[in-house]
Every structure is written in C-alpha cells, then in structure tokens.
Write a protein that holds these residues in place. Sequence first.
Motif, PDB file in Angstrom:
ATOM      1  N   GLY A 283      32.237  30.489  21.516  1.00 54.47           N
ATOM      2  CA  GLY A 283      33.316  29.524  21.330  1.00 54.47           C
ATOM      3  C   GLY A 283      34.390  29.617  22.397  1.00 54.47           C
ATOM      4  N   VAL A 284      34.626  31.260  22.601  1.00 48.85           N
ATOM      5  CA  VAL A 284      35.650  31.591  23.719  1.00 48.85           C
ATOM      6  C   VAL A 284      35.029  30.996  25.189  1.00 48.85           C
ATOM      7  N   ARG A 285      33.743  31.362  25.251  1.00 49.66           N
ATOM      8  CA  ARG A 285      33.209  31.025  26.517  1.00 49.66           C
ATOM      9  C   ARG A 285      33.135  29.441  26.872  1.00 49.66           C
ATOM     10  N   ARG A 286      32.918  28.874  25.776  1.00 51.53           N
ATOM     11  CA  ARG A 286      32.705  27.249  25.955  1.00 51.53           C
ATOM     12  C   ARG A 286      34.093  26.548  26.238  1.00 51.53           C
ATOM     13  N   LEU A 287      34.936  27.130  25.625  1.00 51.28           N
ATOM     14  CA  LEU A 287      36.450  26.737  25.573  1.00 51.28           C
ATOM     15  C   LEU A 287      37.161  27.335  26.969  1.00 51.28           C
ATOM     16  N   GLY A 288      36.584  28.178  27.751  1.00 49.51           N
ATOM     17  CA  GLY A 288      36.770  28.578  29.169  1.00 49.51           C
ATOM     18  C   GLY A 288      37.944  29.726  28.884  1.00 49.51           C
ATOM     19  N   LEU A 289      38.148  30.219  27.870  1.00 45.58           N
ATOM     20  CA  LEU A 289      39.438  31.081  27.477  1.00 45.58           C
ATOM     21  C   LEU A 289      39.181  32.540  27.961  1.00 45.58           C
ATOM     22  N   ALA A 290      37.912  32.940  28.180  1.00 46.15           N
ATOM     23  CA  ALA A 290      37.479  34.342  28.848  1.00 46.15           C
ATOM     24  C   ALA A 290      37.689  34.264  30.579  1.00 46.15           C
ATOM     25  N   GLU A 291      37.944  33.178  31.110  1.00 54.53           N
ATOM     26  CA  GLU A 291      38.070  32.971  32.605  1.00 54.53           C
ATOM     27  C   GLU A 291      39.217  34.065  33.174  1.00 54.53           C
ATOM     28  N   GLY A 292      40.165  34.146  32.281  1.00 50.21           N
ATOM     29  CA  GLY A 292      41.218  34.807  32.917  1.00 50.21           C
ATOM     30  C   GLY A 292      40.951  36.332  32.896  1.00 50.21           C
ATOM     31  N   LEU A 293      40.056  36.954  32.189  1.00 50.20           N
ATOM     32  CA  LEU A 293      39.377  38.154  31.942  1.00 50.20           C
ATOM     33  C   LEU A 293      38.821  38.559  33.221  1.00 50.20           C
ATOM     34  N   LEU A 294      38.497  37.615  34.008  1.00 49.50           N
ATOM     35  CA  LEU A 294      37.347  37.878  35.180  1.00 49.50           C
ATOM     36  C   LEU A 294      38.157  38.644  36.193  1.00 49.50           C
ATOM     37  N   PRO A 295      39.322  38.593  36.529  1.00 41.68           N
ATOM     38  CA  PRO A 295      39.783  39.247  37.574  1.00 41.68           C
ATOM     39  C   PRO A 295      40.142  40.580  37.322  1.00 41.68           C
ATOM     40  N   LEU A 296      40.420  40.944  35.964  1.00 43.04           N
ATOM     41  CA  LEU A 296      40.617  42.197  35.597  1.00 43.04           C
ATOM     42  C   LEU A 296      39.304  43.153  35.390  1.00 43.04           C
ATOM     43  N   ALA A 297      38.142  42.320  35.354  1.00 41.26           N
ATOM     44  CA  ALA A 297      36.924  43.153  35.198  1.00 41.26           C
ATOM     45  C   ALA A 297      36.157  43.556  36.681  1.00 41.26           C
ATOM     46  N   GLU A 298      36.850  42.872  37.761  1.00 42.99           N
ATOM     47  CA  GLU A 298      36.148  42.945  39.141  1.00 42.99           C
ATOM     48  C   GLU A 298      36.026  44.353  39.706  1.00 42.99           C
ATOM     49  N   THR A 299      36.996  45.178  39.337  1.00 39.64           N
ATOM     50  CA  THR A 299      37.041  46.597  39.675  1.00 39.64           C
ATOM     51  C   THR A 299      36.885  47.578  38.542  1.00 39.64           C
ATOM     52  N   PRO A 300      36.304  48.638  38.931  1.00 39.21           N
ATOM     53  CA  PRO A 300      36.059  49.693  38.027  1.00 39.21           C
ATOM     54  C   PRO A 300      37.275  50.152  37.093  1.00 39.21           C
ATOM     55  N   LEU A 301      38.369  50.143  37.813  1.00 37.92           N
ATOM     56  CA  LEU A 301      39.714  50.496  37.031  1.00 37.92           C
ATOM     57  C   LEU A 301      40.034  49.379  36.214  1.00 37.92           C
ATOM     58  N   GLY A 302      40.202  48.046  36.867  1.00 36.01           N
ATOM     59  CA  GLY A 302      40.462  47.034  35.874  1.00 36.01           C
ATOM     60  C   GLY A 302      39.681  46.809  34.841  1.00 36.01           C
ATOM     61  N   LEU A 303      38.424  47.134  34.955  1.00 36.62           N
ATOM     62  CA  LEU A 303      37.563  47.077  33.724  1.00 36.62           C
ATOM     63  C   LEU A 303      37.828  48.124  32.699  1.00 36.62           C
ATOM     64  N   LEU A 304      38.119  49.353  32.924  1.00 37.75           N
ATOM     65  CA  LEU A 304      38.418  50.406  32.010  1.00 37.75           C
ATOM     66  C   LEU A 304      39.806  49.864  31.167  1.00 37.75           C
ATOM     67  N   LEU A 305      40.750  49.843  32.432  1.00 42.64           N
ATOM     68  CA  LEU A 305      42.043  49.326  31.751  1.00 42.64           C
ATOM     69  C   LEU A 305      42.058  48.243  30.861  1.00 42.64           C
ATOM     70  N   SER A 306      41.194  47.054  30.888  1.00 42.18           N
ATOM     71  CA  SER A 306      41.303  45.974  30.087  1.00 42.18           C
ATOM     72  C   SER A 306      40.268  46.340  28.805  1.00 42.18           C
ATOM     73  N   SER A 307      39.312  46.967  29.082  1.00 41.75           N
ATOM     74  CA  SER A 307      38.397  47.290  27.816  1.00 41.75           C
ATOM     75  C   SER A 307      39.270  48.296  26.824  1.00 41.75           C
ATOM     76  N   THR A 308      40.247  49.240  27.278  1.00 43.75           N
ATOM     77  CA  THR A 308      40.936  49.956  26.379  1.00 43.75           C
ATOM     78  C   THR A 308      42.156  49.176  25.930  1.00 43.75           C
ATOM     79  N   LEU A 309      42.953  48.570  26.431  1.00 46.97           N
ATOM     80  CA  LEU A 309      43.861  47.556  25.966  1.00 46.97           C
ATOM     81  C   LEU A 309      43.272  46.368  25.154  1.00 46.97           C
ATOM     82  N   LEU A 310      42.393  45.673  25.445  1.00 55.04           N
ATOM     83  CA  LEU A 310      41.782  44.931  24.563  1.00 55.04           C
ATOM     84  C   LEU A 310      41.269  45.656  23.127  1.00 55.04           C
ATOM     85  N   SER A 311      40.632  46.619  23.297  1.00 52.40           N
ATOM     86  CA  SER A 311      40.221  47.363  22.036  1.00 52.40           C
ATOM     87  C   SER A 311      41.348  47.717  21.324  1.00 52.40           C
TER      88      SER A 311
END
Length: 393
Positions: A283-311
């Motif tokens: 549902g999140v994907r269809r509503l386009g809500l996850a698009e804002g996460l894309l820039p965070l996940a583009e770099t290794p450090l961004g992915l690590l930080l976003s996975s930690t904070l979201l967790s």
Amino acid sequence: MEALSLLVVLLAYLGLALGGLPGYRMNRAGVALVGASFLVLLGALDLEEAWRALDAHTLVFLFGVMVLNAQLGYAGFFALAVRGLLRLARTPFALLLLLTLGAGGLSALFLNDTMALLLTPLLLGLARGLGLNPVPYLLALMGAVNTGSLMAPTGNPQNIVVASLSGLSYLDFVRALSPVALFGLLLQVALLALLYPEVRSLRPLPPLPPVRARVHPGLLRKGLLVTLGLLLAFLLGYPMAQGALVAAGLLLFTRRLRSERFFLRVDWELLVMFGGLFVLTEGVRRLGLAEGLLPLAETPLGLLLSSTLLSLLISNVPAVLLLAGHVEGKEAWLLLAGGSTLAGNLTLLASVANLIVAEGAGREGVRLDVWTHLRFGLPLTLLGLGFLYLWLA
C-alpha cells in the motif's frame, strides 16, 4: 479515498512503533492486520493484489524455523546446551564471556526472541543461586541475542526477510556478518567489564546450582539430525525456504509428539504481523509514500543510517520492508540487515528480545530501567554500526 488510505498507513505505523494504538486492545500483529484490511476496504489494493503482496518464501522460512525450535525445545536441547556452557564457567568473568558467546551463537541458529524467552529464567535462577548481581548478566543476554542473531538468516525475523527478498545465500550471510557479530559480542564483554567491576573478578565461583534439563533422547536425536541436515543444505546452496519447509515436514512426521504440541509453539502472531506488513508495504508503494526514502538509500552511509533510525521509529521488520524496494547489491542488503539488527541494542525499547528479558526479570523482582540499559547500549550500538560500515562499505 487516497487521503483515507494515507491516514490508515500513518496510524498503522504509529501503532507498530508504540506496540499498539492507545485506547484499543491491539498488539502489533493486530495493528498490521487491521491496517491491511482497511487498505483493501478503501480500494488502495484489492484482495488479489494483497495476496500477491505476501512473500511466501519469508513466511515459510519463518514457520519452518519455528517448528524446528519447538522440536528442540521439547527435546530439552536448549537447557542442555546452557548446562554444558555453564559447566565451564569457573569465575564471574568466565560466566560473562561464555554467556555472551553461547547466547549469541544459539541466537544465530534459532531466532533471538526464542533464546531471550528460554534463557532469561535460567539466567535469573543461576544468578540467584550464585549470589551474583543479575543486572550485568541480563544486559549481556540482551546484547548477545541481538548481536549474535546478525550472523545468519535464521537469527532474527528481519534477516529472514532480507535473505528471502535479496537471494543472498546462508553462506553469504555467515561470511560477511560473522566478523561484525563477533566484534560486537567481544565489545559488549569489554563494556560490561568496564561498567560493572564485579564481573571482572577471577575469583572461583561456588558450585553452580543444577540447571534442570528434561531431555527426551529420541526427540533430541531427530531434532539434531534434521538441524544438521538443514544447515548442510543451506551451506550447499539449497533454497532456504524450501529447506525449512522440508525440515518442518520431517519433524511433524512423528509418533512421539502430537502435532498440536508443535503448533502451540509456533508464533502465529508474528506470522500474521508479517502478512499484514507485506500488504501495508505494498500500500505504501502504491501511494508513493516510499519515494522520499530513495535519496536516503542511495549511499551506503545513508542506507545504514536510515535503516537504523527507521528501526528505532517503527521497529526493524517494517523498516526493512519499507527500504527493501530501494536496495540493490549484496553489500547494500547486508548493511540493511546489519543496521536494522544492531539498532535493537540502542535502547531498552528498541528490540522485542530486550523487552522479553526485562519483563522476565521484572517478574522476579529485578528492575532494568531505560538509563541502565542506555549507558551500555549506546556505545555498543554506535561502535557496532561503525565497525559494520567500515567492514562492508
């Protein structure tokens, strides 16, 4: 309808973060299922699309591991393993070290929440019998089941999701993340020795109180044989979900233990929560809500930080599912698994395993507060995440 669907998603993730919605008697499984059903009701996706959103590999893999744990639990394997480890503990420091490495290793194979549930009462009884302060050893158990579970796909639910969605093999996980887990386990021993001088003691302990282990030899032999066969199949590249399903079938085909006994120990709530989360994520994907996460996940450090904070914000499994659509490459998947797992060490509320240990201790009159955990968990998490990043990025 789109605005209402958005509201449903936001309320569902709020409920997942809080463990339920204030005023309503729903746990995380209930929140996930209600959120998924409301998305279907509002037309964000239909029933067929919701069904296709379920990842069968993840659900089957998790179910198979639960059946295996049930077999070994009834056979007395876990109590027997703890008794064997404790026989080697001659000093308070040796007890800390063996508890950390033993609980971490068992968690990698048999799910961290299961180990937290089984080992907490054993550890409390042991500390009471030896006259030891239980707090540092309970903290060691929390850190060990979280950090140790990082080693393998069977260690925790988020690793199971990553392994199922990424196609990484069992051996890929073990080779890449075992050094990170070992670093974290040794680090926590050093931190606890620094924070609690009494655990550094090398004075001989009095005779250890007996750990009751009711062993059923037939169940134990079959459980260990199936476990070894499953691990060998994983190492040889056999599909993990398929292997777990075959293992469950072999264990349920028995004259010794009624099938109902196995099913009583399967965590159906966790499976329901996973199913609801898969639908919510779609549902999140269809509503386009996850698009804002894309820039965070583009770099290794961004992915690590976003996975930690979201967790920390919405719990690790929902975080992994939200970020999974934006992850590419072996190292990225491993960073996602590592960040979502090590985040569980940060606070007392960051991991279900932490809460299991704290609640078990509270029932026995041992209080673990947020600050007591934070002064141990904060350096453990930050240093562990730093090592993970340097190791993989």
